[in-house]
Design a protein around this motif. Sequence first.
Motif, PDB file in Angstrom:
ATOM      1  N   ARG A 294       0.791  -1.228   0.000  1.00 50.01           N
ATOM      2  CA  ARG A 294       0.000   0.000   0.000  1.00 50.01           C
ATOM      3  C   ARG A 294       0.826   1.282   0.000  1.00 50.01           C
ATOM      4  NH1 ARG A 294      -4.522  -1.951   4.503  1.00 50.01           N
ATOM      5  NH2 ARG A 294      -5.059  -3.897   3.432  1.00 50.01           N
ATOM      6  N   GLY A 295       2.109   1.158   0.201  1.00 49.78           N
ATOM      7  CA  GLY A 295       2.962   2.340   0.208  1.00 49.78           C
ATOM      8  C   GLY A 295       3.787   2.431  -1.063  1.00 49.78           C
ATOM      9  N   PRO A 296       4.538   3.518  -1.226  1.00 50.02           N
ATOM     10  CA  PRO A 296       5.399   3.667  -2.405  1.00 50.02           C
ATOM     11  C   PRO A 296       6.570   2.693  -2.346  1.00 50.02           C
ATOM     12  CG  PRO A 296       5.818   5.424  -0.838  1.00 50.02           C
ATOM     13  CD  PRO A 296       4.628   4.679  -0.312  1.00 50.02           C
ATOM     14  N   THR A 297       7.194   2.482  -3.476  1.00 44.59           N
ATOM     15  CA  THR A 297       8.349   1.588  -3.546  1.00 44.59           C
ATOM     16  C   THR A 297       9.571   2.267  -2.941  1.00 44.59           C
ATOM     17  OG1 THR A 297       7.488   0.558  -5.563  1.00 44.59           O
ATOM     18  CG2 THR A 297       9.836   0.270  -5.086  1.00 44.59           C
ATOM     19  N   VAL A 298      10.155   1.639  -1.952  1.00 46.67           N
ATOM     20  CA  VAL A 298      11.336   2.170  -1.252  1.00 46.67           C
ATOM     21  C   VAL A 298      12.285   1.008  -0.994  1.00 46.67           C
ATOM     22  CG1 VAL A 298       9.990   4.000  -0.134  1.00 46.67           C
ATOM     23  CG2 VAL A 298      10.317   1.814   1.039  1.00 46.67           C
ATOM     24  N   PRO A 299      13.540   1.301  -0.632  1.00 49.37           N
ATOM     25  CA  PRO A 299      14.473   0.213  -0.299  1.00 49.37           C
ATOM     26  C   PRO A 299      13.920  -0.676   0.812  1.00 49.37           C
ATOM     27  CG  PRO A 299      15.661   2.275  -0.552  1.00 49.37           C
ATOM     28  CD  PRO A 299      14.203   2.621  -0.596  1.00 49.37           C
ATOM     29  N   GLU A 300      14.000  -1.973   0.630  1.00 50.31           N
ATOM     30  CA  GLU A 300      13.395  -2.917   1.562  1.00 50.31           C
ATOM     31  C   GLU A 300      13.959  -2.782   2.974  1.00 50.31           C
ATOM     32  OE1 GLU A 300      13.443  -6.936   0.251  1.00 50.31           O
ATOM     33  OE2 GLU A 300      12.511  -6.497  -1.692  1.00 50.31           O
ATOM     34  N   GLN A 301      15.280  -2.660   3.091  1.00 47.79           N
ATOM     35  CA  GLN A 301      15.884  -2.578   4.413  1.00 47.79           C
ATOM     36  C   GLN A 301      15.423  -1.326   5.156  1.00 47.79           C
ATOM     37  OE1 GLN A 301      20.158  -2.764   4.438  1.00 47.79           O
ATOM     38  NE2 GLN A 301      20.324  -2.494   6.652  1.00 47.79           N
ATOM     39  N   TRP A 302      15.340  -0.216   4.421  1.00 48.43           N
ATOM     40  CA  TRP A 302      14.895   1.038   5.056  1.00 48.43           C
ATOM     41  C   TRP A 302      13.422   0.935   5.458  1.00 48.43           C
ATOM     42  CZ3 TRP A 302      11.489   5.101   3.639  1.00 48.43           C
ATOM     43  CH2 TRP A 302      11.616   6.260   4.419  1.00 48.43           C
ATOM     44  N   ARG A 303      12.599   0.307   4.611  1.00 52.60           N
ATOM     45  CA  ARG A 303      11.190   0.128   4.960  1.00 52.60           C
ATOM     46  C   ARG A 303      11.049  -0.737   6.216  1.00 52.60           C
ATOM     47  NH1 ARG A 303       9.173  -2.711   0.653  1.00 52.60           N
ATOM     48  NH2 ARG A 303       9.369  -4.653   1.849  1.00 52.60           N
ATOM     49  N   ALA A 304      11.878  -1.759   6.329  1.00 54.24           N
ATOM     50  CA  ALA A 304      11.834  -2.608   7.518  1.00 54.24           C
ATOM     51  C   ALA A 304      12.177  -1.808   8.771  1.00 54.24           C
ATOM     52  CB  ALA A 304      12.797  -3.781   7.356  1.00 54.24           C
ATOM     53  N   GLN A 305      13.105  -0.857   8.646  1.00 54.61           N
ATOM     54  CA  GLN A 305      13.448  -0.005   9.789  1.00 54.61           C
ATOM     55  C   GLN A 305      12.276   0.912  10.151  1.00 54.61           C
ATOM     56  OE1 GLN A 305      17.311   1.436   8.014  1.00 54.61           O
ATOM     57  NE2 GLN A 305      18.024   1.115  10.116  1.00 54.61           N
ATOM     58  N   VAL A 306      11.563   1.387   9.136  1.00 54.75           N
ATOM     59  CA  VAL A 306      10.395   2.236   9.395  1.00 54.75           C
ATOM     60  C   VAL A 306       9.327   1.431  10.140  1.00 54.75           C
ATOM     61  CG1 VAL A 306       8.502   3.518   8.329  1.00 54.75           C
ATOM     62  CG2 VAL A 306      10.828   3.770   7.442  1.00 54.75           C
ATOM     63  N   VAL A 307       9.121   0.194   9.730  1.00 56.38           N
ATOM     64  CA  VAL A 307       8.170  -0.673  10.436  1.00 56.38           C
ATOM     65  C   VAL A 307       8.606  -0.852  11.884  1.00 56.38           C
ATOM     66  CG1 VAL A 307       7.232  -3.014  10.580  1.00 56.38           C
ATOM     67  CG2 VAL A 307       7.422  -1.887   8.358  1.00 56.38           C
ATOM     68  N   GLU A 308       9.903  -1.048  12.088  1.00 49.59           N
ATOM     69  CA  GLU A 308      10.423  -1.198  13.452  1.00 49.59           C
ATOM     70  C   GLU A 308      10.189   0.073  14.267  1.00 49.59           C
ATOM     71  OE1 GLU A 308      14.626  -2.416  15.725  1.00 49.59           O
ATOM     72  OE2 GLU A 308      14.545  -2.244  13.525  1.00 49.59           O
ATOM     73  N   LEU A 309      10.348   1.226  13.631  1.00 51.16           N
ATOM     74  CA  LEU A 309      10.101   2.498  14.303  1.00 51.16           C
ATOM     75  C   LEU A 309       8.650   2.604  14.745  1.00 51.16           C
ATOM     76  CD1 LEU A 309      10.723   5.453  15.097  1.00 51.16           C
ATOM     77  CD2 LEU A 309      10.281   6.081  12.701  1.00 51.16           C
ATOM     78  N   ILE A 310       7.735   2.305  13.855  1.00 48.84           N
ATOM     79  CA  ILE A 310       6.307   2.394  14.201  1.00 48.84           C
ATOM     80  C   ILE A 310       5.977   1.431  15.332  1.00 48.84           C
ATOM     81  CG2 ILE A 310       4.127   1.458  13.338  1.00 48.84           C
ATOM     82  CD1 ILE A 310       6.279   4.246  11.761  1.00 48.84           C
ATOM     83  N   ARG A 311       6.503   0.234  15.284  1.00 48.04           N
ATOM     84  CA  ARG A 311       6.221  -0.743  16.335  1.00 48.04           C
ATOM     85  C   ARG A 311       6.803  -0.295  17.681  1.00 48.04           C
ATOM     86  NH1 ARG A 311       4.203  -5.520  14.537  1.00 48.04           N
ATOM     87  NH2 ARG A 311       5.025  -6.681  16.308  1.00 48.04           N
ATOM     88  N   SER A 312       7.889   0.447  17.651  1.00 53.72           N
ATOM     89  CA  SER A 312       8.495   0.924  18.898  1.00 53.72           C
ATOM     90  C   SER A 312       7.633   1.972  19.590  1.00 53.72           C
ATOM     91  CB  SER A 312       9.894   1.489  18.630  1.00 53.72           C
ATOM     92  OG  SER A 312       9.846   2.727  17.935  1.00 53.72           O
ATOM     93  N   THR A 313       6.735   2.637  18.834  1.00 52.19           N
ATOM     94  CA  THR A 313       5.861   3.631  19.476  1.00 52.19           C
ATOM     95  C   THR A 313       4.881   2.966  20.432  1.00 52.19           C
ATOM     96  OG1 THR A 313       4.125   3.558  17.754  1.00 52.19           O
ATOM     97  CG2 THR A 313       5.978   5.078  17.403  1.00 52.19           C
ATOM     98  N   ARG A 314       4.637   1.682  20.264  1.00 57.67           N
ATOM     99  CA  ARG A 314       3.677   0.967  21.109  1.00 57.67           C
ATOM    100  C   ARG A 314       4.291   0.475  22.414  1.00 57.67           C
ATOM    101  NH1 ARG A 314       2.459  -2.769  15.891  1.00 57.67           N
ATOM    102  NH2 ARG A 314       1.982  -1.059  14.443  1.00 57.67           N
ATOM    103  N   GLU A 315       5.591   0.652  22.556  1.00 58.65           N
ATOM    104  CA  GLU A 315       6.289   0.115  23.718  1.00 58.65           C
ATOM    105  C   GLU A 315       6.947   1.187  24.581  1.00 58.65           C
ATOM    106  OE1 GLU A 315       9.070  -2.564  21.991  1.00 58.65           O
ATOM    107  OE2 GLU A 315       7.544  -3.942  21.209  1.00 58.65           O
TER     108      GLU A 315
END
Length: 296
Positions: A189-210
């Motif tokens: 659902r998002g734009p095409t970006v480097p996979e490793q950087w996108r994985a870090q963004v996912v990790e960032l969002i998940r860290s907001t819950r903790e």
Amino acid sequence: MATTYADLGEEVVGREREIELLLAALGAGAHVVLEGPPGTGKSTLLRAVAGRQHVPFLFVEGNAELTPGRLVGHFDPAQVLSQGYKPEIFVDGPLIQAMRTGGMLYIEELNRVPEETLNVLLTSMSEGEVHVPRLGAVKAAPGFSFVAAMNPYDSVGTARISGAIYDRTCRIAMGYQTSEAEDRISALRGPTVPEQWRAQVVELIRSTREHSDVRVGSSVRGVIDLLGVASQLAAARSADITDWHLGLDAATVALSGRIRLHESCSRTPEEVVRELYEGIFGREPKEDDGDSSGEA
């Protein structure tokens, strides 16, 4: 052929178990309450199930303005003056539409709905019919189902749902998806970006819950918006999307309004977002580092 969770796995990522449970509950003729934080795919799940089962889907936003009249329907005042109270001039509300057609009535934020409106829903669930003044009893057609969603974390403007509702519904708890599922959703659902950087963004969002200062963190929608904002900034600045400062700006825009801090917290959302960002992407690079990607 009956819809199965396998049929919907591609459409509703990471929700195989919830799909199976929902289909089982609906197949048993039960009404359902989905309970979980925003952005966990409750509406997407229900729309997909209704679409595959080819039943009408009636969406209602739950709030203090949802009166019984708005839910059930009303007689057209102009027509009443000229014809009187005739059944054919009654304008069906979403509840009556769902009952007449055997459709699925979905109410979002059920715990924001006034009690008098909930009482109408109780009647439709218990008796399979609703009595409308001057119209009479409206019976539910086969297949009629009521599904509601609630966010347990947001207490502002909400009220406790009575035991009578829970006694007439099956409850399915929906937490956040796995990191793998959220990464897949972001890729779809998002734009095409480097996979490793996108994985870090996912990790960032998940860290907001903790984080200890955060009462409510971001859903996967935060990932999608962050990727979109970063892509636009990269184009505007003619910069690499992995640029540390660009990423921080995108994270601040996408997340500072999404996270909800504890009332006792004296920090700003921007400060918390920066702390979380630095935890994933490293501290701000110095000008002479020669690498502004921020990868630790």
